[in-house]
Design a protein around this motif. Structure first.
Motif, mmCIF file in Angstrom:
data_model
loop_
_atom_site.group_PDB
_atom_site.id
_atom_site.type_symbol
_atom_site.label_atom_id
_atom_site.label_comp_id
_atom_site.label_asym_id
_atom_site.label_seq_id
_atom_site.Cartn_x
_atom_site.Cartn_y
_atom_site.Cartn_z
ATOM 1 N N GLU A 185 -12.751 36.984 -9.292
ATOM 2 C CA GLU A 185 -11.630 36.201 -9.815
ATOM 3 C C GLU A 185 -11.386 36.455 -11.293
ATOM 4 O OE1 GLU A 185 -13.407 31.831 -11.074
ATOM 5 O OE2 GLU A 185 -12.424 32.035 -9.134
ATOM 6 N N ARG A 220 -3.978 35.061 -19.695
ATOM 7 C CA ARG A 220 -3.984 34.600 -21.092
ATOM 8 C C ARG A 220 -5.136 35.237 -21.868
ATOM 9 N NH1 ARG A 220 -2.588 29.591 -18.721
ATOM 10 N NH2 ARG A 220 -4.740 28.858 -18.856
ATOM 11 N N GLU A 261 2.441 21.484 -23.405
ATOM 12 C CA GLU A 261 2.738 20.420 -22.452
ATOM 13 C C GLU A 261 4.245 20.173 -22.430
ATOM 14 O OE1 GLU A 261 0.798 18.879 -20.357
ATOM 15 O OE2 GLU A 261 -1.050 19.882 -21.029
ATOM 16 N N ALA A 294 -2.780 26.413 -5.814
ATOM 17 C CA ALA A 294 -2.937 25.820 -7.147
ATOM 18 C C ALA A 294 -4.155 26.382 -7.865
ATOM 19 C CB ALA A 294 -3.033 24.298 -7.035
ATOM 20 N N GLN A 295 -5.259 26.515 -7.145
ATOM 21 C CA GLN A 295 -6.477 27.058 -7.754
ATOM 22 C C GLN A 295 -6.271 28.496 -8.192
ATOM 23 O OE1 GLN A 295 -9.999 26.814 -5.288
ATOM 24 N NE2 GLN A 295 -11.076 28.366 -6.472
ATOM 25 N N ALA A 325 -3.416 30.007 -8.845
ATOM 26 C CA ALA A 325 -2.467 30.046 -9.959
ATOM 27 C C ALA A 325 -3.169 29.737 -11.267
ATOM 28 C CB ALA A 325 -1.330 29.051 -9.709
ATOM 29 N N SER A 326 -4.067 28.769 -11.242
ATOM 30 C CA SER A 326 -4.784 28.383 -12.453
ATOM 31 C C SER A 326 -5.705 29.501 -12.935
ATOM 32 C CB SER A 326 -5.594 27.115 -12.185
ATOM 33 O OG SER A 326 -6.371 26.770 -13.315
ATOM 34 N N THR A 327 -6.468 30.099 -12.022
ATOM 35 C CA THR A 327 -7.434 31.117 -12.443
ATOM 36 C C THR A 327 -6.737 32.398 -12.900
ATOM 37 O OG1 THR A 327 -7.720 31.864 -10.147
ATOM 38 C CG2 THR A 327 -9.284 30.229 -10.984
ATOM 39 N N THR A 328 -5.709 32.835 -12.170
ATOM 40 C CA THR A 328 -5.029 34.071 -12.571
ATOM 41 C C THR A 328 -4.236 33.877 -13.855
ATOM 42 O OG1 THR A 328 -3.204 33.566 -11.040
ATOM 43 C CG2 THR A 328 -4.933 35.062 -10.253
ATOM 44 N N SER A 329 -3.720 32.694 -14.086
ATOM 45 C CA SER A 329 -3.032 32.425 -15.355
ATOM 46 C C SER A 329 -4.021 32.480 -16.515
ATOM 47 C CB SER A 329 -2.344 31.062 -15.321
ATOM 48 O OG SER A 329 -1.295 31.058 -14.373
ATOM 49 N N ARG A 330 -5.206 31.926 -16.301
ATOM 50 C CA ARG A 330 -6.228 31.966 -17.344
ATOM 51 C C ARG A 330 -6.662 33.402 -17.625
ATOM 52 N NH1 ARG A 330 -10.112 29.673 -14.822
ATOM 53 N NH2 ARG A 330 -11.291 31.591 -14.459
ATOM 54 N N GLU A 370 -2.215 29.047 -25.175
ATOM 55 C CA GLU A 370 -2.189 28.074 -24.082
ATOM 56 C C GLU A 370 -0.767 27.537 -23.947
ATOM 57 O OE1 GLU A 370 -4.529 27.002 -21.964
ATOM 58 O OE2 GLU A 370 -6.009 28.412 -22.775
#
Length: 205
Positions: free
Chosen positions: A136, A194, A204, A183-184, A186-191, A201
């Motif tokens: 990942e 970045r 908001e 959702a998981q 999307a979160s990991t690949t976005s991180r 980051e």
């Protein structure tokens, strides 16, 4: 960057222009550059020379590299061995290769970019069997817009032009194949993206 299709246009003037462009803070990587032995729109020695010049540029600037490879994994891996220790990071974008090339890239600690090719019931079957093997922290998801519209889209766009909005289709297919939630993933690949591109980051809403 200078795509391998245009490698014959890589001159000293082009190199100087690239170096000037990379002086801008908005530029976060070198590329797209690499090798394309499928279409061979530029002579292979010129493709290799243009790639090496851009790898040297990335190494000197401390920037990651955005790599293109088609039917050229053996040669790309051989060239990268001479540069990998000098490169901060590199991603093989739009990966469509086989198991041997995937593991060669992973052994070299490269990132792997997955596109809508994964959603193609004709060409994407081999890739579908490989994506669960990508760690990942090395996995990236990309659109390759305006190309590679995910064929699994229920409503096909007219004309056949890919858009970043369709990335969720690739993400959904990839999540299913890896056995994780959308959702998981999307979160990991976005991180990962970045970290790779040193992006801020998100603010908001």
């Amino acid at each position: 960057g200078v795509h391998p299709h245009h490698a014959a246009e890589y001159t000293d003037e082009c190199d100087a222009e690239l170096r000037a462009l990379h002086a801008h803070a908005e530029v976060v990587a070198v590329g797209e550059c690499g090798l394309d032995f499928y279409r061979d729109l530029a002579p292979r020695p010129q493709q290799e020379a243009a790639l090496c010049a851009q790898l040297e540029l990335a190494a000197s600037l401390g920037l990651p590299v955005f790599l293109h490879e088609r039917d050229a994994s053996v040669r790309l891996l051989a060239i990268l061995r001479d540069y990998r220790d000098q490169l901060r990071a590199a991603v093989v974008h739009c990966f469509t290769g086989d198991r041997q090339s995937l593991y060669g890239y992973l052994d070299m600690d490269l990132h792997i970019g997955i596109t809508g090719w994964l959603c193609d019931e004709r060409r994407g079957l081999e890739l579908q069997g490989l994506v669960a093997d990508i760690p990942e922290q090395r996995l990236m998801v990309e659109s390759d817009a305006p190309y590679l519209v995910p064929r699994s889209l229920h409503l096909k766009p007219r004309p056949q032009r890919n858009e970043p909005a369709y990335l969720v289709e690739t993400l959904t297919t990839l999540a299913g194949l890896r056995g994780v939630s959308v959702a998981q993933l999307a979160s990991t690949t976005s991180r990962v993206a970045r970290d790779f591109f040193t992006l801020p980051e998100p603010q908001e809403a």
